[in-house]
Design a protein around this motif. Structure first.
Motif, PDB file in Angstrom:
ATOM      1  N   GLU A 233       0.759  -1.216   0.077  1.00  0.00           N
ATOM      2  CA  GLU A 233       0.120  -0.026   0.149  1.00  0.00           C
ATOM      3  C   GLU A 233       0.852   1.104   0.062  1.00  0.00           C
ATOM      4  OE1 GLU A 233      -2.241   1.684   3.787  1.00  0.00           O
ATOM      5  OE2 GLU A 233      -3.559   0.504   2.777  1.00  0.00           O
ATOM      6  N   LYS A 234       0.353   2.277  -0.839  1.00  0.00           N
ATOM      7  CA  LYS A 234       1.275   3.478  -0.909  1.00  0.00           C
ATOM      8  C   LYS A 234       0.227   4.457  -0.963  1.00  0.00           C
ATOM      9  CE  LYS A 234       2.436   3.733  -5.924  1.00  0.00           C
ATOM     10  NZ  LYS A 234       3.681   3.939  -6.475  1.00  0.00           N
ATOM     11  N   ILE A 235       0.648   5.832  -0.791  1.00  0.00           N
ATOM     12  CA  ILE A 235      -0.056   6.735  -0.570  1.00  0.00           C
ATOM     13  C   ILE A 235       0.076   7.655  -2.122  1.00  0.00           C
ATOM     14  CG2 ILE A 235      -0.436   9.306   0.050  1.00  0.00           C
ATOM     15  CD1 ILE A 235       0.610   8.274   2.865  1.00  0.00           C
ATOM     16  N   VAL A 236      -0.808   7.817  -3.001  1.00  0.00           N
ATOM     17  CA  VAL A 236      -0.697   8.537  -4.389  1.00  0.00           C
ATOM     18  C   VAL A 236      -1.545   9.734  -4.116  1.00  0.00           C
ATOM     19  CG1 VAL A 236      -0.550   6.146  -5.428  1.00  0.00           C
ATOM     20  CG2 VAL A 236      -3.117   7.004  -4.962  1.00  0.00           C
TER      21      VAL A 236
ATOM     22  N   LYS B  46      10.091  -1.391  -7.647  1.00  0.00           N
ATOM     23  CA  LYS B  46      10.070   0.046  -7.831  1.00  0.00           C
ATOM     24  C   LYS B  46       8.784   0.775  -7.626  1.00  0.00           C
ATOM     25  CE  LYS B  46      13.276  -0.567 -11.615  1.00  0.00           C
ATOM     26  NZ  LYS B  46      13.780  -0.642 -12.765  1.00  0.00           N
ATOM     27  N   GLN B  47       7.444   0.051  -7.332  1.00  0.00           N
ATOM     28  CA  GLN B  47       6.309   0.764  -7.339  1.00  0.00           C
ATOM     29  C   GLN B  47       6.175   1.465  -5.852  1.00  0.00           C
ATOM     30  OE1 GLN B  47       6.465  -2.412  -8.135  1.00  0.00           O
ATOM     31  NE2 GLN B  47       4.793  -3.019  -9.273  1.00  0.00           N
ATOM     32  N   LEU B  48       7.304   0.858  -4.671  1.00  0.00           N
ATOM     33  CA  LEU B  48       7.052   1.114  -3.587  1.00  0.00           C
ATOM     34  C   LEU B  48       8.113   2.419  -3.212  1.00  0.00           C
ATOM     35  CD1 LEU B  48       6.337  -2.014  -1.439  1.00  0.00           C
ATOM     36  CD2 LEU B  48       4.891   0.128  -2.046  1.00  0.00           C
ATOM     37  N   VAL B  49       9.133   2.528  -4.191  1.00  0.00           N
ATOM     38  CA  VAL B  49      10.263   3.360  -4.037  1.00  0.00           C
ATOM     39  C   VAL B  49       9.533   4.928  -4.198  1.00  0.00           C
ATOM     40  CG1 VAL B  49      12.517   4.050  -4.489  1.00  0.00           C
ATOM     41  CG2 VAL B  49      11.880   1.463  -4.277  1.00  0.00           C
ATOM     42  N   PRO B  50       9.516   5.893  -3.318  1.00  0.00           N
ATOM     43  CA  PRO B  50       9.270   7.226  -3.576  1.00  0.00           C
ATOM     44  C   PRO B  50      10.106   7.911  -4.597  1.00  0.00           C
ATOM     45  CG  PRO B  50      10.145   6.928  -1.461  1.00  0.00           C
ATOM     46  CD  PRO B  50      10.144   5.584  -1.771  1.00  0.00           C
TER      47      PRO B  50
END
Length: 169
Positions: A47-50, A98-102
């Motif tokens: 889960e990440k903030i978008v 890569k999707q989790l790296v800000p």
């Protein structure tokens, strides 16, 4: 004394004392006093903030007409992914997809981040890593169940399996 004769003498002594033979060149190294060597691949949900820009038309009651409106909305994005964890003695690293790296992140070693404050216990592996100055997620791996949680501005939870480097098929 040549290397071959030294190896033969060591094998003969090992056979007499009941110790195992030295590891072959392709065998995985055993513990060498530095601690455990653990390679994990962990599958689960992240889960990440978008942030999204939204634009459209909105009724303006003062002007009695539709006007252009643009907003920035934040939300959470969830997706399935995998992380890797490598523990070698008293040092450990984690590799994030890569999707989790800000976009703004600290230095990594080809996508691997060092785990700090590492504790490798009998039932749990725990540490934290620094993606950037504001994002320092903690990592907890339960060694009995294999459950991993990464908790910070990015989140991940899943289950780990030993990654011995062999192909599955």
């Amino acid at each position: 004394m040549t290397a071959i004769s030294s190896l033969l003498i060591a094998m003969a002594i090992a056979a007499q004392t009941g110790q195992p033979e030295p590891a072959g060149q392709y065998d995985r190294p055993e513990r060498d006093g530095r601690g455990e060597d653990i390679q994990l691949v962990c599958y689960g949900e992240a889960e990440k903030i978008v942030m999204e820009n939204r634009s459209g038309m909105e009724w303006d009651s003062d002007k009695h007409r539709y006007v252009q409106k643009s907003t920035v909305e934040t939300g959470k994005s969830r997706f399935d992914t995998a992380v890797n964890v490598s523990v070698q003695g008293s040092a450990a690293q984690i590799r994030l997809p890569k999707q989790l790296v800000p976009p703004i992140h600290g230095d990594s070693n080809n996508g691997w981040w060092d785990l700090m404050d590492l504790v490798v216990g009998h039932d749990e592996i725990r540490g934290r890593f620094q993606l950037n100055s504001l994002n320092r997620p903690t990592v907890v791996i339960n060694r009995r169940s294999g459950v991993i949680t990464v908790d910070g501005l990015v989140k991940f939870s899943g289950r780990c399996d030993a990654d011995d480097g062999h192909r599955r098929f």
